[in-house]
Design a protein around this motif. Structure first.
Motif, PDB file in Angstrom:
ATOM      1  N   ASP A 292       0.861  -1.188   0.000  1.00 48.09           N
ATOM      2  CA  ASP A 292       0.000   0.000   0.000  1.00 48.09           C
ATOM      3  C   ASP A 292       0.893   1.231   0.000  1.00 48.09           C
ATOM      4  N   ARG A 293       1.300   1.664  -1.193  1.00 48.53           N
ATOM      5  CA  ARG A 293       2.205   2.801  -1.304  1.00 48.53           C
ATOM      6  C   ARG A 293       1.538   4.083  -0.799  1.00 48.53           C
ATOM      7  N   SER A 294       2.211   4.756   0.143  1.00 51.20           N
ATOM      8  CA  SER A 294       1.592   5.929   0.765  1.00 51.20           C
ATOM      9  C   SER A 294       2.658   6.757   1.469  1.00 51.20           C
ATOM     10  N   ILE A 295       2.637   8.066   1.212  1.00 53.68           N
ATOM     11  CA  ILE A 295       3.544   8.968   1.919  1.00 53.68           C
ATOM     12  C   ILE A 295       3.272   8.930   3.419  1.00 53.68           C
ATOM     13  N   GLU A 296       1.987   8.846   3.782  1.00 51.53           N
ATOM     14  CA  GLU A 296       1.620   8.803   5.198  1.00 51.53           C
ATOM     15  C   GLU A 296       2.236   7.591   5.888  1.00 51.53           C
ATOM     16  N   LEU A 297       2.147   6.429   5.242  1.00 53.53           N
ATOM     17  CA  LEU A 297       2.712   5.212   5.836  1.00 53.53           C
ATOM     18  C   LEU A 297       4.227   5.290   5.901  1.00 53.53           C
ATOM     19  N   ALA A 298       4.854   5.842   4.875  1.00 57.29           N
ATOM     20  CA  ALA A 298       6.300   5.994   4.888  1.00 57.29           C
ATOM     21  C   ALA A 298       6.735   6.921   6.020  1.00 57.29           C
ATOM     22  N   THR A 299       5.973   7.993   6.245  1.00 57.04           N
ATOM     23  CA  THR A 299       6.296   8.945   7.309  1.00 57.04           C
ATOM     24  C   THR A 299       6.222   8.297   8.682  1.00 57.04           C
ATOM     25  N   LEU A 300       5.332   7.332   8.846  1.00 57.14           N
ATOM     26  CA  LEU A 300       5.219   6.651  10.132  1.00 57.14           C
ATOM     27  C   LEU A 300       6.506   5.924  10.502  1.00 57.14           C
ATOM     28  N   GLY A 301       7.268   5.479   9.504  1.00 56.45           N
ATOM     29  CA  GLY A 301       8.555   4.864   9.806  1.00 56.45           C
ATOM     30  C   GLY A 301       9.491   5.837  10.502  1.00 56.45           C
ATOM     31  N   ARG A 302       9.479   7.079  10.043  1.00 57.07           N
ATOM     32  CA  ARG A 302      10.294   8.121  10.694  1.00 57.07           C
ATOM     33  C   ARG A 302       9.738   8.457  12.069  1.00 57.07           C
ATOM     34  N   LEU A 303       8.432   8.514  12.192  1.00 57.12           N
ATOM     35  CA  LEU A 303       7.811   8.802  13.483  1.00 57.12           C
ATOM     36  C   LEU A 303       8.155   7.732  14.506  1.00 57.12           C
ATOM     37  N   GLY A 304       8.275   6.496  14.044  1.00 57.58           N
ATOM     38  CA  GLY A 304       8.635   5.411  14.955  1.00 57.58           C
ATOM     39  C   GLY A 304       9.928   5.663  15.691  1.00 57.58           C
ATOM     40  N   ALA A 305      10.888   6.314  15.022  1.00 56.88           N
ATOM     41  CA  ALA A 305      12.160   6.624  15.674  1.00 56.88           C
ATOM     42  C   ALA A 305      11.953   7.597  16.832  1.00 56.88           C
ATOM     43  N   GLU A 306      11.032   8.547  16.666  1.00 58.73           N
ATOM     44  CA  GLU A 306      10.737   9.480  17.756  1.00 58.73           C
ATOM     45  C   GLU A 306      10.113   8.746  18.943  1.00 58.73           C
ATOM     46  N   VAL A 307       9.266   7.770  18.654  1.00 59.71           N
ATOM     47  CA  VAL A 307       8.645   7.008  19.735  1.00 59.71           C
ATOM     48  C   VAL A 307       9.700   6.166  20.452  1.00 59.71           C
ATOM     49  N   GLU A 308      10.658   5.625  19.714  1.00 59.25           N
ATOM     50  CA  GLU A 308      11.745   4.873  20.347  1.00 59.25           C
ATOM     51  C   GLU A 308      12.544   5.785  21.281  1.00 59.25           C
ATOM     52  N   TYR A 309      12.759   7.017  20.876  1.00 57.40           N
ATOM     53  CA  TYR A 309      13.451   7.977  21.741  1.00 57.40           C
ATOM     54  C   TYR A 309      12.656   8.198  23.022  1.00 57.40           C
ATOM     55  N   GLU A 310      11.336   8.307  22.895  1.00 59.89           N
ATOM     56  CA  GLU A 310      10.490   8.488  24.079  1.00 59.89           C
ATOM     57  C   GLU A 310      10.554   7.267  24.987  1.00 59.89           C
ATOM     58  N   ILE A 311      10.629   6.057  24.416  1.00 56.80           N
ATOM     59  CA  ILE A 311      10.789   4.855  25.221  1.00 56.80           C
ATOM     60  C   ILE A 311      12.068   4.952  26.057  1.00 56.80           C
ATOM     61  N   CYS A 312      13.163   5.373  25.432  1.00 57.19           N
ATOM     62  CA  CYS A 312      14.434   5.528  26.169  1.00 57.19           C
ATOM     63  C   CYS A 312      14.286   6.563  27.279  1.00 57.19           C
ATOM     64  N   HIS A 313      13.592   7.667  26.992  1.00 52.04           N
ATOM     65  CA  HIS A 313      13.373   8.696  27.995  1.00 52.04           C
ATOM     66  C   HIS A 313      12.594   8.163  29.192  1.00 52.04           C
ATOM     67  N   LEU A 314      11.544   7.418  28.920  1.00 55.53           N
ATOM     68  CA  LEU A 314      10.720   6.878  30.007  1.00 55.53           C
ATOM     69  C   LEU A 314      11.476   5.820  30.803  1.00 55.53           C
ATOM     70  N   LEU A 315      12.298   5.026  30.148  1.00 53.98           N
ATOM     71  CA  LEU A 315      13.099   4.036  30.873  1.00 53.98           C
ATOM     72  C   LEU A 315      14.120   4.723  31.765  1.00 53.98           C
ATOM     73  N   GLU A 316      14.724   5.792  31.266  1.00 56.67           N
ATOM     74  CA  GLU A 316      15.671   6.554  32.082  1.00 56.67           C
ATOM     75  C   GLU A 316      14.970   7.182  33.283  1.00 56.67           C
ATOM     76  N   LYS A 317      13.775   7.714  33.058  1.00 57.30           N
ATOM     77  CA  LYS A 317      12.999   8.304  34.136  1.00 57.30           C
ATOM     78  C   LYS A 317      12.636   7.265  35.189  1.00 57.30           C
ATOM     79  N   ALA A 318      12.294   6.046  34.737  1.00 60.83           N
ATOM     80  CA  ALA A 318      11.930   4.974  35.671  1.00 60.83           C
ATOM     81  C   ALA A 318      13.106   4.513  36.514  1.00 60.83           C
ATOM     82  N   ALA A 319      14.306   4.711  36.000  1.00 63.24           N
ATOM     83  CA  ALA A 319      15.503   4.247  36.711  1.00 63.24           C
ATOM     84  C   ALA A 319      15.971   5.243  37.761  1.00 63.24           C
ATOM     85  N   THR A 320      15.426   6.458  37.764  1.00 60.47           N
ATOM     86  CA  THR A 320      15.871   7.475  38.730  1.00 60.47           C
ATOM     87  C   THR A 320      15.027   7.473  39.980  1.00 60.47           C
TER      88      THR A 320
END
Length: 320
Positions: A292-320
């Motif tokens: 399903d070729r779509s700019i929106e779907l392709a953009t979600l791949g980039r957005l996923g990296a931002e969510v991974e960053y947030e996961i790291c942030h929350l894990l760091e917060k949980a460790a403090t």
């Protein structure tokens, strides 16, 4: 495409409504990565037709037939949801269902930023808690076909992506190791957040998108609205960019008697981010594989990296 859809909708809506109707030209609405949404009028009835698209965000997404049955159960339980009209097994080769078209805003960024919705943002925390408590009170027997969620399903879906994502894998490990004492399972919406709500100037008008409904921990549903991605550029307001978390949780506790603890919210907020990161990757795969070729779907791949960053942030917060 519009002419073909109008030709298909004319007899389908007549059958659903139980009478011959004349329909307006259908309009394909923007948004919705996994389903099509068609706006159409039929003899004065303001309708929205939700139709299957080319793929799903998660493998365990409900069929439209089951999603329609959940919508019927929610509407019958007094949840602010669109009136369900009928299920269509085949609408130009794909399943669909028909529901009431509600007036209001659904675009998250507009809800959290527009001046005319300032009053709505004040009202939304308590209103969101009111509707979520009703959803969690839907009798399980009414929707006995719903699956029960398991963290292991996220592991399976990440494996299917076929790429290493250490932040997500670490998040999954942390979730397995730190799971709070279980709560009694309830019927949950599964995607309860800003962006899946219709909002007017007075606040919440309706709850949409029931495709992720399942049986699960109630706090998981409660905390999903806290995920950073649903704050739409207003990160300081933890509840979906519209307000503070406390009135929302206090009202939910008052209505359900659950007394949800802060550590539970933190845990399930992290789980929500992990689930959404995997969802971004599976959506991206639809584009890169040519399904399903779509700019929106392709953009979600980039957005996923931002969510991974947030996961790291929350894990760091949980460790403090």
């Amino acid at each position: 495409m519009i002419a073909e859809m109008r030709e298909a909708l004319q007899p389908a809506l007549s059958e659903v409504l139980g009478r011959e109707v004349e329909i307006s030209e259908p309009v394909l609405l923007a948004g919705g990565a996994s389903k099509e949404a068609w706006s159409v009028d039929a003899d004065g009835e303001r309708l929205l037709v939700r139709r299957a698209a080319g793929g799903v965000i998660h493998r365990h997404t409900l069929s439209l037939e089951d999603e329609f049955a959940v919508l019927e159960a929610a509407y019958a339980a007094g949840v602010k949801a669109p009136r369900p009209y009928g299920y269509i097994p085949d609408l130009s080769g794909r399943e669909a269902f028909v529901m009431e078209r509600l007036d209001g805003e659904t675009i998250g960024r507009r809800i959290v930023q527009r001046d005319e919705l300032a009053g709505a943002r004040t009202a939304l925390p308590v209103q969101m808690a009111d509707e979520l408590a009703k959803i969690h009170a839907i009798p399980e027997s009414r929707v006995s076909f719903l699956p029960e969620a398991q963290l292991e399903r996220m592991v399976e879906e990440l494996d299917e992506v076929g790429e290493p994502h250490p932040a997500i894998e670490l998040g999954l490990w942390w979730l397995r190791e730190r799971r709070p004492p279980p709560r009694e399972r309830v019927v949950v919406h599964g995607d309860y957040r800003i962006g899946n709500l219709v909002v007017g100037e007075a606040g919440l008008v309706g709850v949409l998108d029931w495709e992720f409904a399942h049986l699960d921990e109630p706090v998981r549903d409660l905390a999903f609205a806290l995920v950073r991605a649903w704050r739409f550029g207003v990160p300081e307001k933890r509840l979906g960019g519209v307000g503070a978390m406390e009135p929302y949780v206090e009202r939910y506790n008052e209505l359900t008697g659950l007394e949800v603890e802060p550590f539970e919210l933190d845990y399930w907020e992290l789980a929500g981010n992990v689930g959404w990161a995997i969802g971004c990757l599976t959506q991206m795969q639809r584009h890169v594989t040519g399904q399903d070729r779509s700019i929106e779907l392709a953009t979600l791949g980039r957005l996923g990296a931002e969510v991974e960053y947030e996961i790291c942030h929350l894990l760091e917060k949980a460790a403090t």
